[in-house]
Design a protein around this motif. Structure first.
Motif, mmCIF file in Angstrom:
data_model
loop_
_atom_site.group_PDB
_atom_site.id
_atom_site.type_symbol
_atom_site.label_atom_id
_atom_site.label_comp_id
_atom_site.label_asym_id
_atom_site.label_seq_id
_atom_site.Cartn_x
_atom_site.Cartn_y
_atom_site.Cartn_z
ATOM 1 N N LEU A 1 -0.932 3.458 7.305
ATOM 2 C CA LEU A 1 -0.766 4.843 6.800
ATOM 3 C C LEU A 1 -1.932 5.613 7.070
ATOM 4 O O LEU A 1 -1.815 6.827 6.941
ATOM 5 C CB LEU A 1 -0.600 4.789 5.133
ATOM 6 C CG LEU A 1 0.716 4.163 4.855
ATOM 7 C CD1 LEU A 1 0.763 3.938 3.225
ATOM 8 C CD2 LEU A 1 1.962 5.048 5.256
ATOM 9 N N GLY A 2 -3.046 5.162 7.588
ATOM 10 C CA GLY A 2 -4.147 5.706 7.794
ATOM 11 C C GLY A 2 -4.630 5.632 9.316
ATOM 12 O O GLY A 2 -5.568 6.211 9.882
ATOM 13 N N ALA A 3 -3.495 5.137 10.136
ATOM 14 C CA ALA A 3 -3.622 5.026 11.440
ATOM 15 C C ALA A 3 -2.551 5.504 12.419
ATOM 16 O O ALA A 3 -1.529 4.757 12.318
ATOM 17 C CB ALA A 3 -4.143 3.433 11.922
ATOM 18 N N PRO A 4 -2.451 6.592 12.933
ATOM 19 C CA PRO A 4 -1.363 7.179 13.502
ATOM 20 C C PRO A 4 -0.778 6.332 14.742
ATOM 21 O O PRO A 4 0.224 6.194 15.193
ATOM 22 C CB PRO A 4 -1.669 8.594 14.119
ATOM 23 C CG PRO A 4 -2.860 8.883 13.182
ATOM 24 C CD PRO A 4 -3.331 7.657 12.643
ATOM 25 N N ASP A 5 -1.855 5.566 15.416
ATOM 26 C CA ASP A 5 -1.474 4.733 16.611
ATOM 27 C C ASP A 5 -1.260 3.287 16.334
ATOM 28 O O ASP A 5 -1.070 2.463 17.225
ATOM 29 C CB ASP A 5 -2.577 4.806 17.501
ATOM 30 C CG ASP A 5 -3.019 6.079 18.177
ATOM 31 O OD1 ASP A 5 -2.001 7.003 18.131
ATOM 32 O OD2 ASP A 5 -4.173 6.436 18.305
ATOM 33 N N ASP A 6 -0.944 2.898 14.762
ATOM 34 C CA ASP A 6 -0.600 1.742 14.661
ATOM 35 C C ASP A 6 0.647 1.237 14.896
ATOM 36 O O ASP A 6 1.629 2.012 15.081
ATOM 37 C CB ASP A 6 -0.604 1.495 12.996
ATOM 38 C CG ASP A 6 -0.531 0.145 12.434
ATOM 39 O OD1 ASP A 6 -1.492 -0.473 12.045
ATOM 40 O OD2 ASP A 6 0.446 -0.306 12.149
ATOM 41 N N GLU A 7 1.019 -0.021 15.497
ATOM 42 C CA GLU A 7 2.145 -0.684 16.030
ATOM 43 C C GLU A 7 3.277 -0.221 14.867
ATOM 44 O O GLU A 7 4.423 -0.510 15.529
ATOM 45 C CB GLU A 7 1.923 -2.030 16.422
ATOM 46 C CG GLU A 7 1.689 -2.977 15.217
ATOM 47 C CD GLU A 7 1.437 -4.456 15.715
ATOM 48 O OE1 GLU A 7 1.407 -5.447 14.779
ATOM 49 O OE2 GLU A 7 1.161 -4.690 16.953
#
Length: 564
Positions: free
Chosen positions: A320-326
């Motif tokens: 939720l804090g990382a747009p590029d998370d898988e």
């Protein structure tokens, strides 16, 4: 000052800390020794200044927990205590070397015995080894007691753990520093430097508490004032202590704890834990976090239950804090929403999103995230309203969603709709909104805003982070002389950063053609732009009233962009 049974605060020197038969223990599961070269050099430089000036040097606060019989847990200060202990050992080793080299043999032997008793501990009559005044954590104490306290070099330095290697390197560093700066000093002078300079003039603010809860409270108070402490260590110690009687349970808890910390990070863990509790149990302030954990976690099974849930939510929280998370790899729209919320620097929504991701179908979760972005843009970015109530509302919504098996997107939305600024209020706030383009955070939100407006007006889905468009000030930021007739200096100050004065423009047109030209010249350039919101800047003149009028137009468009 707090009542005596809560905490006691006083200023003490190193000699007072280590005197009177006190024993200090680093909690079993506290972090390992981690100081390095920079820290050792800073300490040595401080000691050199103290030696030269004779003025006391403050080493900061230490937090101790009184566990009775003159025994204390080092809640905060273990890095300094350990390093100073290693430093004293290096001084004592130097005096011992003088005796071994035949210099003032008997006197230096006696000095070694006195200093060991004063700084290190009593000698055991059976083993003839010194029993330490300081006991380190489970990973470091063996090396400290068996090698450093007995002045024995490691059998194989390369086989040491990272923290053991740091302890040994610290010892070598201080030996070399003493050899260099005290090269021709006698045993008497070395002992005097240790006792009268380091022992008397290194000062601490010693905070002594009576229980874990007060220790945590002190941690949070010091943290809020910028002191580098870690409440995560204290929480870990508490959880580990509940399962410590069973080696099997302890091993399992350690493994699970490591997974969670590896995912979240030590620094962010207290925030994550607080958001988890707010999502599933109750509203929790930063100051009451440890108290609430102790309320719910009392047995072995409670520890496992908590860690199971934390592990389950940890990966969602990180995503939720990382747009590029898988997690979002196949959904560009959610990626864009997460990115927007990150740019807004709003986090109060995360407890609800954590639960929604687990409970709602994908399509409903996505709708909720869209709604949260609209709420955050209106409430936080444009209106800049207070966030205290916001956190309570999101917590209540999260708990309702967590407990309700029939919960839906609509029920969650109903719980947070109080935060949704109505169109009229939103337009009113929007019409006076300024973005300081000299501020990087403001500039990023401005680009996001202009590109969303452009998408709505022109149907172009440019990526605001990668598109080459630049921020164009219609009234130039430099306030050139040719604009002085249209804007007084006061009007310039009031209008330059208003959204109505800002637009998008291709770099080549902005840098070369538009620059600081008058409005009539700029208007011709804007007509050739690829950006629709820029092409529509087609006014006869550009004045304060024109800026206000355009900002009103953009406000109407904004109500259709950031809308539930």
């Amino acid at each position: 000052m707090a009542s005596a049974n809560l905490l006691d605060t006083k200023t003490v020197n190193l000699n007072e800390v280590l005197g009177n038969g006190k024993i200090y223990r680093v909690p079993q599961f506290q972090r390992d020794y981690s100081w390095g070269q920079d820290n050792w050099e800073d300490l040595w430089n401080d000691i050199s200044i103290v030696k030269e000036t004779g003025n006391p040097h403050y080493m900061g606060s230490v937090v101790l927990q009184n566990v009775g019989s003159k025994q204390y847990l080092i809640i905060d200060g273990q890095q300094r205590f350990t390093t100073l202990s290693i430093l004293t050992l290096a001084f004592i080793a130097r005096i011992q070397k003088l005796s071994e080299d035949g210099i003032d043999i008997d006197a230096n032997k006696e000095r070694v015995d006195i200093l060991m008793k004063q700084y290190i501990g009593q000698k055991d009559p059976a083993s003839l080894r010194y029993s330490s005044k300081i006991f380190l954590n489970e990973n470091n104490d063996g090396f400290y007691q068996q090698r450093l306290l007995t002045f024995k070099s490691p059998i194989n330095v390369n086989k040491l753990s990272d923290s053991e290697r740091l302890m040994w390197d610290a010892y070598v560093f201080f030996q070399k520093s003493i050899d260099r700066d005290f090269k021709s000093e006698t045993g008497e002078n070395l002992a005097n430097s240790l006792n009268k300079v380091i022992g008397d003039l290194l000062m601490f603010i010693q905070i002594t508490v009576e229980d874990e809860l007060n220790a945590y409270t002190v941690f949070e108070t010091l943290n809020s004032r910028g002191v580098d402490l870690t409440s995560t260590d204290l929480l870990k110690n508490f959880l580990f202590s509940l399962v410590a009687k069973s080696p099997t349970d302890l091993s399992q808890v350690k493994g699970q704890w490591k997974k969670i910390i590896d995912a979240i990070g030590l620094k962010d863990f207290p925030v994550f834990l607080r958001y988890y509790l707010q999502a599933t149990r109750q509203m929790v302030t930063k100051e009451s976090l440890f108290k609430v954990v102790k309320q719910y976690v009392k047995t072995n099974s409670d520890v496992f239950d908590l860690l199971d849930h934390l592990e389950k939510y940890a990966y969602t929280y990180v995503a939720l804090g990382a747009p590029d998370d898988e997690l979002w790899i196949f959904d560009k729209e959610i990626r864009n929403c997460i990115n927007a919320l990150k740019i807004f620097r709003v986090t109060q929504w995360k407890p609800l999103a954590m639960v929604a991701f687990e409970k709602l179908p994908d399509a409903e979760f996505k709708r909720l995230i869209f709604s949260i972005v609209a709420i955050a843009y209106r409430y936080n970015v444009i209106a800049k309203l207070q966030t205290n109530e916001m956190e309570k509302i999101y917590s209540r919504a999260s708990i309702n969603l967590f407990r309700n098996e029939q919960a839906t997107y609509q029920s969650a939305l109903n719980d947070i709709k109080l935060l949704y600024l109505n169109d009229e209020d939103f337009k009113n706030y929007f019409q006076i909104k300024q973005f300081r383009t000299s501020n990087s955070a403001d500039k990023k939100i401005l680009r996001y805003t202009l590109y969303k407006l452009e998408s709505q007006e022109g149907g172009h889905s440019y990526d605001f982070e990668t598109d080459a468009g630049t921020i164009e000030h219609v009234l130039p930021e430099s306030y050139p002389e040719i604009w002085h007739d249209e804007f007084t200096e006061d009007e310039y100050q009031r209008n330059i950063y208003l959204l109505g004065n800002l637009t998008l423009l291709e770099p080549s047109k902005n840098n070369k053609d538009a620059a600081n030209e008058d409005f009539n010249h700029k208007k011709l350039i804007y007509a050739t732009s690829q950006y629709t919101i820029t092409k529509k800047i087609d006014f006869d003149t550009w004045t304060s009233n024109t800026v206000k009028h355009r900002q009103g137009q953009l406000a109407k468009i904004a109500t259709t962009v950031w809308k539930i």
